[in-house]
Design a protein around this motif. Sequence first.
Motif, mmCIF file in Angstrom:
data_model
loop_
_atom_site.group_PDB
_atom_site.id
_atom_site.type_symbol
_atom_site.label_atom_id
_atom_site.label_comp_id
_atom_site.label_asym_id
_atom_site.label_seq_id
_atom_site.Cartn_x
_atom_site.Cartn_y
_atom_site.Cartn_z
ATOM 1 N N ASP A 75 0.819 -1.209 0.000
ATOM 2 C CA ASP A 75 0.000 0.000 0.000
ATOM 3 C C ASP A 75 0.855 1.262 0.000
ATOM 4 O OD1 ASP A 75 -2.417 -1.139 -0.164
ATOM 5 O OD2 ASP A 75 -2.892 -1.000 1.979
ATOM 6 N N PHE A 76 0.196 2.357 -0.275
ATOM 7 C CA PHE A 76 0.858 3.663 -0.197
ATOM 8 C C PHE A 76 -0.180 4.678 0.217
ATOM 9 C CE2 PHE A 76 -0.672 3.039 -4.492
ATOM 10 C CZ PHE A 76 -1.359 4.208 -4.745
ATOM 11 N N GLY A 77 0.285 5.877 0.548
ATOM 12 C CA GLY A 77 -0.626 6.949 0.946
ATOM 13 C C GLY A 77 0.153 8.237 1.087
ATOM 14 N N ALA A 78 -0.553 9.327 1.349
ATOM 15 C CA ALA A 78 0.096 10.626 1.433
ATOM 16 C C ALA A 78 0.787 10.793 2.775
ATOM 17 C CB ALA A 78 -0.917 11.740 1.210
ATOM 18 N N GLY A 79 2.097 10.975 2.753
ATOM 19 C CA GLY A 79 2.841 11.313 3.955
ATOM 20 C C GLY A 79 2.671 12.797 4.277
ATOM 21 N N ALA A 80 3.333 13.247 5.334
ATOM 22 C CA ALA A 80 3.134 14.615 5.825
ATOM 23 C C ALA A 80 3.498 15.675 4.783
ATOM 24 C CB ALA A 80 3.959 14.836 7.086
ATOM 25 N N GLU A 81 4.449 15.359 3.887
ATOM 26 C CA GLU A 81 4.899 16.354 2.914
ATOM 27 C C GLU A 81 4.194 16.212 1.567
ATOM 28 O OE1 GLU A 81 9.166 16.185 2.767
ATOM 29 O OE2 GLU A 81 9.368 16.695 4.881
ATOM 30 N N SER A 82 3.180 15.330 1.510
ATOM 31 C CA SER A 82 2.468 15.093 0.250
ATOM 32 C C SER A 82 0.980 15.383 0.409
ATOM 33 C CB SER A 82 2.626 13.634 -0.201
ATOM 34 O OG SER A 82 3.992 13.293 -0.309
ATOM 35 N N GLU A 83 0.396 16.050 -0.608
ATOM 36 C CA GLU A 83 -1.051 16.268 -0.615
ATOM 37 C C GLU A 83 -1.771 15.031 -1.120
ATOM 38 O OE1 GLU A 83 -1.560 19.655 -3.186
ATOM 39 O OE2 GLU A 83 -1.138 21.070 -1.569
ATOM 40 N N GLU A 84 -1.090 14.286 -1.982
ATOM 41 C CA GLU A 84 -1.730 13.182 -2.676
ATOM 42 C C GLU A 84 -0.626 12.301 -3.249
ATOM 43 O OE1 GLU A 84 -3.993 14.694 -5.947
ATOM 44 O OE2 GLU A 84 -4.714 12.735 -6.587
ATOM 45 N N VAL A 85 -0.855 11.002 -3.264
ATOM 46 C CA VAL A 85 0.097 10.068 -3.864
ATOM 47 C C VAL A 85 -0.707 9.159 -4.770
ATOM 48 C CG1 VAL A 85 1.720 8.186 -3.399
ATOM 49 C CG2 VAL A 85 1.671 10.182 -1.901
ATOM 50 N N ALA A 86 -0.213 8.943 -5.987
ATOM 51 C CA ALA A 86 -1.007 8.171 -6.943
ATOM 52 C C ALA A 86 -0.103 7.429 -7.917
ATOM 53 C CB ALA A 86 -1.950 9.100 -7.718
ATOM 54 N N LEU A 87 -0.696 6.410 -8.563
ATOM 55 C CA LEU A 87 0.009 5.639 -9.599
ATOM 56 C C LEU A 87 -0.414 6.140 -10.970
ATOM 57 C CD1 LEU A 87 -0.338 2.051 -8.106
ATOM 58 C CD2 LEU A 87 1.766 3.404 -8.285
ATOM 59 N N PHE A 88 0.539 6.228 -11.881
ATOM 60 C CA PHE A 88 0.300 6.783 -13.216
ATOM 61 C C PHE A 88 0.777 5.824 -14.294
ATOM 62 C CE2 PHE A 88 0.551 10.362 -10.417
ATOM 63 C CZ PHE A 88 -0.311 11.314 -10.939
ATOM 64 N N GLU A 89 -0.077 5.631 -15.319
ATOM 65 C CA GLU A 89 0.398 5.028 -16.559
ATOM 66 C C GLU A 89 1.203 6.080 -17.321
ATOM 67 O OE1 GLU A 89 0.136 1.985 -17.380
ATOM 68 O OE2 GLU A 89 -1.653 1.171 -16.400
ATOM 69 N N GLU A 90 1.979 5.644 -18.310
ATOM 70 C CA GLU A 90 2.821 6.599 -19.047
ATOM 71 C C GLU A 90 1.993 7.759 -19.619
ATOM 72 O OE1 GLU A 90 5.194 4.912 -22.166
ATOM 73 O OE2 GLU A 90 6.119 6.839 -22.674
ATOM 74 N N HIS A 91 0.838 7.456 -20.215
ATOM 75 C CA HIS A 91 0.071 8.530 -20.866
ATOM 76 C C HIS A 91 -0.605 9.453 -19.842
ATOM 77 C CE1 HIS A 91 -3.195 5.564 -20.215
ATOM 78 N NE2 HIS A 91 -3.958 6.633 -20.139
ATOM 79 N N GLU A 92 -0.560 9.085 -18.575
ATOM 80 C CA GLU A 92 -1.188 9.911 -17.538
ATOM 81 C C GLU A 92 -0.192 10.821 -16.815
ATOM 82 O OE1 GLU A 92 -4.566 6.657 -16.099
ATOM 83 O OE2 GLU A 92 -2.571 6.637 -15.194
ATOM 84 N N ILE A 93 1.098 10.666 -17.115
ATOM 85 C CA ILE A 93 2.116 11.453 -16.397
ATOM 86 C C ILE A 93 1.857 12.955 -16.615
ATOM 87 C CG2 ILE A 93 4.576 12.061 -16.299
ATOM 88 C CD1 ILE A 93 4.169 9.331 -15.157
ATOM 89 N N PRO A 94 1.762 13.719 -15.534
ATOM 90 C CA PRO A 94 1.494 15.168 -15.665
ATOM 91 C C PRO A 94 2.775 15.945 -15.989
ATOM 92 C CG PRO A 94 1.587 14.571 -13.343
ATOM 93 C CD PRO A 94 1.795 13.292 -14.118
ATOM 94 N N TRP A 95 3.234 15.820 -17.243
ATOM 95 C CA TRP A 95 4.524 16.407 -17.630
ATOM 96 C C TRP A 95 4.573 17.904 -17.370
ATOM 97 C CZ3 TRP A 95 8.321 13.105 -18.349
ATOM 98 C CH2 TRP A 95 8.023 11.811 -18.799
ATOM 99 N N GLU A 96 3.442 18.583 -17.524
ATOM 100 C CA GLU A 96 3.420 20.044 -17.343
ATOM 101 C C GLU A 96 3.336 20.430 -15.866
ATOM 102 O OE1 GLU A 96 4.053 21.847 -19.970
ATOM 103 O OE2 GLU A 96 4.090 19.919 -21.017
#
Length: 185
Positions: A122-143
Amino acid sequence: MNFCSQCGEKVRFAVPQGDDRPRHLCDACGTVHYQNPRIVAGTLPVSGSKVLLCRRAIAPRKGYWTLPAGYMENAETTQQAAARETLEEACAEVSLANLYTLIDLPHINQVYMIFRAELLGDFGAGAESEEVALFEEHEIPWEALAFPTIEQTLRHFYQDRPSGHFPLHTGTVTPEDRERYFGSA
Ligand SMILES: [Zn+2]
Protein backbone atom coordinates in the motif's frame (compact mmCIF):
# COMPACT_ATOMS: atom_id res chain seq x y z
CA MET A 1 27.02 32.25 8.15
CA ASN A 2 27.76 35.12 10.54
CA PHE A 3 29.19 33.43 13.60
CA CYS A 4 31.54 30.53 14.16
CA SER A 5 29.76 27.31 15.18
CA GLN A 6 32.91 26.27 17.09
CA CYS A 7 33.56 29.32 19.27
CA GLY A 8 30.78 31.85 18.61
CA GLU A 9 33.02 34.63 17.29
CA LYS A 10 32.26 36.53 14.08
CA VAL A 11 33.45 34.87 10.86
CA ARG A 12 34.63 36.52 7.66
CA PHE A 13 34.23 35.32 4.07
CA ALA A 14 37.58 35.15 2.29
CA VAL A 15 39.94 32.83 0.43
CA PRO A 16 42.11 30.92 2.93
CA GLN A 17 45.83 30.77 2.27
CA GLY A 18 46.61 27.98 -0.19
CA ASP A 19 42.95 27.66 -1.20
CA ASP A 20 41.29 28.88 -4.39
CA ARG A 21 37.79 29.86 -3.29
CA PRO A 22 36.23 31.86 -0.47
CA ARG A 23 35.17 30.14 2.77
CA HIS A 24 33.77 31.31 6.08
CA LEU A 25 36.86 31.77 8.25
CA CYS A 26 37.08 32.19 12.00
CA ASP A 27 40.12 34.21 13.01
CA ALA A 28 39.48 33.55 16.69
CA CYS A 29 39.80 29.75 16.64
CA GLY A 30 41.21 29.16 13.15
CA THR A 31 38.31 27.02 11.88
CA VAL A 32 37.61 26.99 8.14
CA HIS A 33 33.90 26.27 7.62
CA TYR A 34 33.70 24.22 4.41
CA GLN A 35 30.33 23.95 2.66
CA ASN A 36 29.79 21.12 0.20
CA PRO A 37 26.97 19.86 -2.03
CA ARG A 38 24.03 18.05 -0.51
CA ILE A 39 22.74 14.72 -1.72
CA VAL A 40 19.06 14.28 -2.51
CA ALA A 41 18.19 10.56 -2.54
CA GLY A 42 14.95 9.15 -3.85
CA THR A 43 13.18 6.39 -5.72
CA LEU A 44 11.30 5.72 -8.92
CA PRO A 45 8.70 3.33 -7.48
CA VAL A 46 7.06 1.06 -10.04
CA SER A 47 4.00 -1.16 -9.64
CA GLY A 48 3.28 -3.25 -12.74
CA SER A 49 3.04 -0.75 -15.59
CA LYS A 50 2.51 2.23 -13.28
CA VAL A 51 4.81 4.74 -11.61
CA LEU A 52 4.16 6.33 -8.22
CA LEU A 53 4.24 10.11 -7.91
CA CYS A 54 3.66 12.43 -4.95
CA ARG A 55 1.98 15.84 -5.12
CA ARG A 56 3.97 18.18 -2.91
CA ALA A 57 2.25 19.67 0.15
CA ILE A 58 5.17 21.99 0.92
CA ALA A 59 7.29 24.66 -0.75
CA PRO A 60 9.10 24.75 -3.06
CA ARG A 61 6.80 23.72 -5.91
CA LYS A 62 3.80 23.01 -3.68
CA GLY A 63 1.03 21.28 -5.65
CA TYR A 64 3.41 19.87 -8.27
CA TRP A 65 4.24 16.20 -8.77
CA THR A 66 7.50 14.59 -7.79
CA LEU A 67 9.15 11.27 -7.12
CA PRO A 68 9.69 10.63 -3.42
CA ALA A 69 13.12 12.11 -2.61
CA GLY A 70 14.81 14.24 0.00
CA TYR A 71 18.02 15.20 1.71
CA MET A 72 20.20 12.40 2.91
CA GLU A 73 20.77 12.34 6.68
CA ASN A 74 24.06 11.73 8.45
CA ALA A 75 24.81 8.10 9.35
CA GLU A 76 22.67 6.55 6.62
CA THR A 77 23.51 5.04 3.24
CA THR A 78 22.11 6.45 0.02
CA GLN A 79 19.84 3.39 -0.26
CA GLN A 80 18.57 3.89 3.27
CA ALA A 81 17.94 7.56 2.53
CA ALA A 82 16.01 6.74 -0.65
CA ALA A 83 13.87 4.11 1.11
CA ARG A 84 13.26 6.38 4.12
CA GLU A 85 12.12 9.28 1.95
CA THR A 86 9.77 6.94 0.08
CA LEU A 87 8.28 5.76 3.37
CA GLU A 88 7.95 9.33 4.69
CA GLU A 89 6.47 10.95 1.59
CA ALA A 90 4.46 8.07 0.12
CA CYS A 91 3.96 5.74 3.12
CA ALA A 92 5.32 3.07 0.80
CA GLU A 93 7.68 0.16 1.37
CA VAL A 94 9.85 -0.56 -1.65
CA SER A 95 12.41 -3.06 -2.83
CA LEU A 96 15.31 -1.10 -4.27
CA ALA A 97 16.90 -1.92 -7.61
CA ASN A 98 19.82 -0.14 -9.25
CA LEU A 99 20.90 3.46 -9.00
CA TYR A 100 19.17 4.86 -12.07
CA THR A 101 19.84 8.60 -12.37
CA LEU A 102 22.71 10.61 -10.93
CA ILE A 103 22.09 14.27 -11.69
CA ASP A 104 24.33 17.20 -10.79
CA LEU A 105 22.84 20.59 -9.98
CA PRO A 106 26.03 22.62 -9.60
CA HIS A 107 24.28 26.00 -9.51
CA ILE A 108 22.38 25.05 -6.33
CA ASN A 109 24.99 22.68 -4.86
CA GLN A 110 22.92 19.49 -4.98
CA VAL A 111 23.33 15.98 -6.38
CA TYR A 112 20.25 13.84 -7.07
CA MET A 113 20.50 10.06 -6.75
CA ILE A 114 17.35 8.22 -7.80
CA PHE A 115 17.06 4.44 -7.45
CA ARG A 116 14.62 2.26 -9.33
CA ALA A 117 12.30 0.51 -6.91
CA GLU A 118 9.43 -1.93 -6.82
CA LEU A 119 6.40 -0.92 -4.79
CA LEU A 120 5.70 -3.68 -2.28
CA GLY A 121 2.25 -2.85 -0.96
CA ASP A 122 0.00 0.00 0.00
CA PHE A 123 0.86 3.66 -0.20
CA GLY A 124 -0.63 6.95 0.95
CA ALA A 125 0.10 10.63 1.43
CA GLY A 126 2.84 11.31 3.95
CA ALA A 127 3.13 14.62 5.82
CA GLU A 128 4.90 16.35 2.91
CA SER A 129 2.47 15.09 0.25
CA GLU A 130 -1.05 16.27 -0.62
CA GLU A 131 -1.73 13.18 -2.68
CA VAL A 132 0.10 10.07 -3.86
CA ALA A 133 -1.01 8.17 -6.94
CA LEU A 134 0.01 5.64 -9.60
CA PHE A 135 0.30 6.78 -13.22
CA GLU A 136 0.40 5.03 -16.56
CA GLU A 137 2.82 6.60 -19.05
CA HIS A 138 0.07 8.53 -20.87
CA GLU A 139 -1.19 9.91 -17.54
CA ILE A 140 2.12 11.45 -16.40
CA PRO A 141 1.49 15.17 -15.66
CA TRP A 142 4.52 16.41 -17.63
CA GLU A 143 3.42 20.04 -17.34
CA ALA A 144 2.96 19.76 -13.58
CA LEU A 145 6.19 18.08 -12.52
CA ALA A 146 8.00 19.72 -9.62
CA PHE A 147 11.64 19.60 -10.74
CA PRO A 148 13.74 19.06 -13.88
CA THR A 149 15.48 16.10 -12.18
CA ILE A 150 12.13 14.31 -12.00
CA GLU A 151 11.39 14.99 -15.67
CA GLN A 152 14.84 13.73 -16.73
CA THR A 153 14.42 10.56 -14.67
CA LEU A 154 10.95 9.79 -16.05
CA ARG A 155 12.02 10.47 -19.65
CA HIS A 156 14.91 8.02 -19.29
CA PHE A 157 12.58 5.47 -17.75
CA TYR A 158 10.09 5.54 -20.61
CA GLN A 159 12.90 5.47 -23.20
CA ASP A 160 14.49 2.43 -21.52
CA ARG A 161 11.36 0.49 -20.64
CA PRO A 162 10.69 -1.11 -24.05
CA SER A 163 14.14 -2.75 -23.91
CA GLY A 164 13.82 -3.81 -20.28
CA HIS A 165 17.37 -2.53 -19.76
CA PHE A 166 17.81 0.28 -17.23
CA PRO A 167 21.43 1.45 -17.11
CA LEU A 168 22.60 4.33 -14.92
CA HIS A 169 22.06 7.71 -16.54
CA THR A 170 24.09 10.73 -15.49
CA GLY A 171 23.07 14.28 -16.24
CA THR A 172 23.23 17.90 -15.26
CA VAL A 173 20.52 20.44 -14.55
CA THR A 174 21.52 23.84 -15.90
CA PRO A 175 20.24 27.21 -14.68
CA GLU A 176 18.21 27.35 -17.93
CA ASP A 177 16.56 23.99 -17.14
CA ARG A 178 15.71 25.27 -13.71
CA GLU A 179 14.32 28.53 -15.06
CA ARG A 180 11.66 26.61 -16.97
CA TYR A 181 10.36 25.38 -13.62
CA PHE A 182 11.03 28.26 -11.27
CA GLY A 183 10.99 31.33 -13.52
CA SER A 184 13.92 33.66 -13.90
CA ALA A 185 13.68 35.79 -10.76
ZN1 LIG B 1 35.78 30.06 15.83
